[in-house]
Design a protein around this motif. Structure first.
Motif, mmCIF file in Angstrom:
data_model
loop_
_atom_site.group_PDB
_atom_site.id
_atom_site.type_symbol
_atom_site.label_atom_id
_atom_site.label_comp_id
_atom_site.label_asym_id
_atom_site.label_seq_id
_atom_site.Cartn_x
_atom_site.Cartn_y
_atom_site.Cartn_z
ATOM 1 N N PHE A 1 2.616 -1.518 -10.462
ATOM 2 C CA PHE A 1 3.433 -2.493 -9.732
ATOM 3 C C PHE A 1 2.922 -2.640 -8.300
ATOM 4 N N GLY A 2 2.569 -1.506 -7.678
ATOM 5 C CA GLY A 2 2.051 -1.554 -6.319
ATOM 6 C C GLY A 2 0.720 -2.267 -6.220
ATOM 7 N N VAL A 3 -0.171 -2.029 -7.187
ATOM 8 C CA VAL A 3 -1.473 -2.712 -7.198
ATOM 9 C C VAL A 3 -1.266 -4.217 -7.339
ATOM 10 N N GLY A 4 -0.360 -4.595 -8.248
ATOM 11 C CA GLY A 4 -0.053 -6.016 -8.396
ATOM 12 C C GLY A 4 0.499 -6.605 -7.114
ATOM 13 N N SER A 5 1.371 -5.850 -6.438
ATOM 14 C CA SER A 5 1.967 -6.323 -5.190
ATOM 15 C C SER A 5 0.900 -6.574 -4.129
ATOM 16 N N LEU B 1 0.826 -1.207 0.000
ATOM 17 C CA LEU B 1 0.000 0.000 0.000
ATOM 18 C C LEU B 1 0.861 1.258 0.000
ATOM 19 N N ALA B 2 2.016 1.176 0.649
ATOM 20 C CA ALA B 2 2.935 2.314 0.624
ATOM 21 C C ALA B 2 3.395 2.593 -0.805
ATOM 22 N N CYS B 3 3.636 1.526 -1.569
ATOM 23 C CA CYS B 3 4.046 1.706 -2.967
ATOM 24 C C CYS B 3 2.914 2.315 -3.804
ATOM 25 N N VAL B 4 1.676 1.901 -3.516
ATOM 26 C CA VAL B 4 0.529 2.373 -4.309
ATOM 27 C C VAL B 4 0.135 3.796 -3.926
ATOM 28 N N VAL B 5 0.072 4.068 -2.613
ATOM 29 C CA VAL B 5 -0.491 5.335 -2.128
ATOM 30 C C VAL B 5 0.574 6.236 -1.519
ATOM 31 N N GLY B 6 1.347 5.683 -0.591
ATOM 32 C CA GLY B 6 2.247 6.509 0.200
ATOM 33 C C GLY B 6 3.353 7.171 -0.595
ATOM 34 N N VAL B 7 4.038 6.392 -1.441
ATOM 35 C CA VAL B 7 5.169 6.945 -2.191
ATOM 36 C C VAL B 7 4.719 8.023 -3.183
ATOM 37 N N PRO B 8 3.674 7.773 -4.004
ATOM 38 C CA PRO B 8 3.203 8.864 -4.879
ATOM 39 C C PRO B 8 2.739 10.089 -4.090
ATOM 40 N N ALA B 9 2.072 9.848 -2.937
ATOM 41 C CA ALA B 9 1.617 10.982 -2.132
ATOM 42 C C ALA B 9 2.801 11.770 -1.587
ATOM 43 N N GLY B 10 3.858 11.071 -1.159
ATOM 44 C CA GLY B 10 5.053 11.754 -0.679
ATOM 45 C C GLY B 10 5.699 12.586 -1.765
ATOM 46 N N ALA B 11 5.749 12.036 -2.982
ATOM 47 C CA ALA B 11 6.315 12.785 -4.103
ATOM 48 C C ALA B 11 5.475 14.022 -4.405
ATOM 49 N N ALA B 12 4.144 13.876 -4.342
ATOM 50 C CA ALA B 12 3.259 15.022 -4.605
ATOM 51 C C ALA B 12 3.435 16.107 -3.543
ATOM 52 N N ALA C 1 4.401 -4.525 -21.723
ATOM 53 C CA ALA C 1 5.191 -4.046 -20.589
ATOM 54 C C ALA C 1 4.295 -3.725 -19.391
ATOM 55 N N LEU C 2 3.189 -3.043 -19.633
ATOM 56 C CA LEU C 2 2.295 -2.684 -18.529
ATOM 57 C C LEU C 2 1.688 -3.923 -17.879
ATOM 58 N N ALA C 3 1.276 -4.878 -18.696
ATOM 59 C CA ALA C 3 0.690 -6.105 -18.150
ATOM 60 C C ALA C 3 1.708 -6.880 -17.323
ATOM 61 N N LEU C 4 2.952 -6.935 -17.798
ATOM 62 C CA LEU C 4 3.979 -7.692 -17.088
ATOM 63 C C LEU C 4 4.400 -6.998 -15.795
ATOM 64 N N VAL C 5 4.418 -5.678 -15.776
ATOM 65 C CA VAL C 5 4.735 -4.962 -14.538
ATOM 66 C C VAL C 5 3.705 -5.305 -13.460
ATOM 67 N N LEU C 6 2.438 -5.299 -13.834
ATOM 68 C CA LEU C 6 1.372 -5.665 -12.897
ATOM 69 C C LEU C 6 1.543 -7.099 -12.409
ATOM 70 N N LEU C 7 1.770 -8.015 -13.348
ATOM 71 C CA LEU C 7 1.908 -9.433 -13.007
ATOM 72 C C LEU C 7 3.130 -9.689 -12.127
ATOM 73 N N GLN C 8 4.264 -9.072 -12.477
ATOM 74 C CA GLN C 8 5.488 -9.316 -11.719
ATOM 75 C C GLN C 8 5.390 -8.757 -10.299
ATOM 76 N N GLY C 9 4.695 -7.638 -10.140
ATOM 77 C CA GLY C 9 4.474 -7.130 -8.794
ATOM 78 C C GLY C 9 3.711 -8.136 -7.935
ATOM 79 N N ALA C 10 2.678 -8.737 -8.520
ATOM 80 C CA ALA C 10 1.884 -9.727 -7.793
ATOM 81 C C ALA C 10 2.716 -10.956 -7.448
ATOM 82 N N LEU C 11 3.469 -11.460 -8.417
ATOM 83 C CA LEU C 11 4.271 -12.664 -8.197
ATOM 84 C C LEU C 11 5.381 -12.420 -7.178
ATOM 85 N N ALA C 12 6.034 -11.264 -7.289
ATOM 86 C CA ALA C 12 7.175 -10.979 -6.416
ATOM 87 C C ALA C 12 6.759 -10.902 -4.956
#
Length: 395
Positions: free
Chosen positions: A246-250, A138-149, A293-304
């Motif tokens: 990637f965060g959503v997949g994770s 969740l930090a990757c999905v929400v926290g990190v983008p929010a911190g950058a903003a 590329a987009l599909a694999l980023v999502l998938l790899q986040g989930a698998l990792a």
């Protein structure tokens, strides 16, 4: 799942945001403190090193503390160093706060994992681990983008203030929800006995596999920006979208693993690692095609993260007589990979191998993880063959 386990996930969310948010704040920090960009980048390395060293040391130091007291202490230190970091005018103090913050984060992780497992019970270990690790995703999905903003709007210091403020509700919830004493079903053993239990070859091999898996994950994750903009051909505005994917997949991966891994942990790890190796290779080959590329980023986040969560649970299963130290060693292995993967990816980029090179490094690291995971089976077959040969009649 007990409410206290979800509270632990909330606290991990705040700390995970701090760990990863500097990727979007480095330029602001460098400019404000008048240091080179590389020096600002050392703040991330210092946090990773602090996590690796701090996990076993803090776990040893607080073995006899009540769980709630230990969690509140580490979270309190974490909040304090972020307040100091937000106020400091000097780089040296900020660097010191990152190291101390990492030590506090490592201690919190070690205690939080064993507390979550004790509260959830033996039949829901994977689900409890998934809830805690889910805080990082969740930090990757929400926290990190929010911190950058926040950094863009009000400067990098505002992100540090935000992490401190988000941690306060977690501290209050911990005070209310987590039992005050050490759970009675956790045996009291000496530190020497725990360390001896953690020296078992199969457990050390699992920790090595964890480091390989996380190294592969963070090797590509750290260099997604140049891959997306210079190979895939998407604009810079797509970078937050890709990171969020990637965060959503994770998050999906840890949630699914939490439901499957208690019943079939070996299948989740075996299938997940094999798919990760193939997926990183596929991403390297198809990175020029946006849809793939987009599909694999999502998938790899989930698998990792699904695989990583299951490996953490395996560490506790292999070390039932190391209740306080197992989590710290799992945390250290996770962060060894998080530090080594980007370094290896940087070496590949520095060697002029192109922007796909970190993804190929991830694929190679997963091949190493698969080889390490297969060693027990290989050793078992070799031992069986040797015994068979010893018992076979000679001509």
């Amino acid at each position: 799942m007990p409410f206290a386990v979800h509270v632990l996930g909330l606290a991990v969310f705040a700390q995970g945001t701090s760990e990863f948010m500097l990727s979007g704040l480095l330029s602001g920090i460098a400019g404000d403190l008048h240091v080179p960009l590389g020096a600002a980048g050392l703040l991330t390395s210092a946090f990773a090193v602090g996590m690796v060293v701090g996990a076993p040391l803090t776990a040893l130091a607080c073995r006899s503390w009540p769980r709630r007291g230990a969690l509140l202490f580490f979270l309190g230190v974490f909040v304090a160093v972020h307040v100091v970091g937000a106020l400091t005018p000097g780089y040296g103090v900020l660097l010191a706060t990152r190291v101390v913050g990492a030590l506090a984060n490592a201690g919190f992780w070690a205690v939080a994992l064993v507390t979550a497992l004790a509260l959830a019970g033996p039949h829901r270990r994977a689900r409890a681990t998934a809830v805690v690790v889910g805080g990082v995703t969740l930090a990757c999905v929400v926290g990190v983008p929010a911190g950058a903003a926040l950094g863009e709007l009000w400067g990098w210091r505002s992100a540090f203030w935000a992490v401190a403020l988000v941690s306060l509700p977690a501290a209050i919830a911990l005070l209310v929800a987590v039992p005050g004493g050490t759970p009675g079903d956790v045996p009291t053993v000496s530190a020497r006995s725990e360390l001896r239990a953690l020296a078992r070859p199969r457990l050390l091999l699992t920790l090595l596999v964890m480091a390989f898996v996380q190294g592969a994950t963070f090797c590509t994750f750290s260099y997604l920006e140049p891959l997306v903009t210079r190979v895939t051909g998407l604009g810079a505005g797509w970078v937050p979208v890709v990171l969020a994917l990637f965060g959503v997949g994770s998050f999906a991966g840890v949630t699914l693993a939490g439901r499957l891994a208690d019943a079939r942990p070996a299948a989740v790890v075996g299938i997940g690692m094999t798919a990760l190796a193939a997926g990183w290779a596929a991403l390297a080959l198809t990175a020029a095609h946006p849809a793939a590329a987009l599909a694999l980023v999502l998938l790899q986040g989930a698998l990792a993260f699904g695989t990583g969560t299951t490996l953490i649970t395996r560490v506790f299963r292999l070390a039932p007589d190391a209740p306080t130290m197992a989590g710290s060693f799992a945390t250290a292995a996770f962060n060894v990979g998080a530090a080594a993967g980007p370094w290896l990816g940087g070496l590949a980029l520095g060697a002029g191998l192109g922007f796909r090179a970190p993804v190929w490094v991830s694929a190679l690291l997963m091949c190493a993880a698969l080889a390490a995971a297969g060693l027990p089976a290989l050793s078992s077959r070799a031992l069986s063959a040797a015994r068979s040969d010893a018992g076979a009649p000679t001509e």
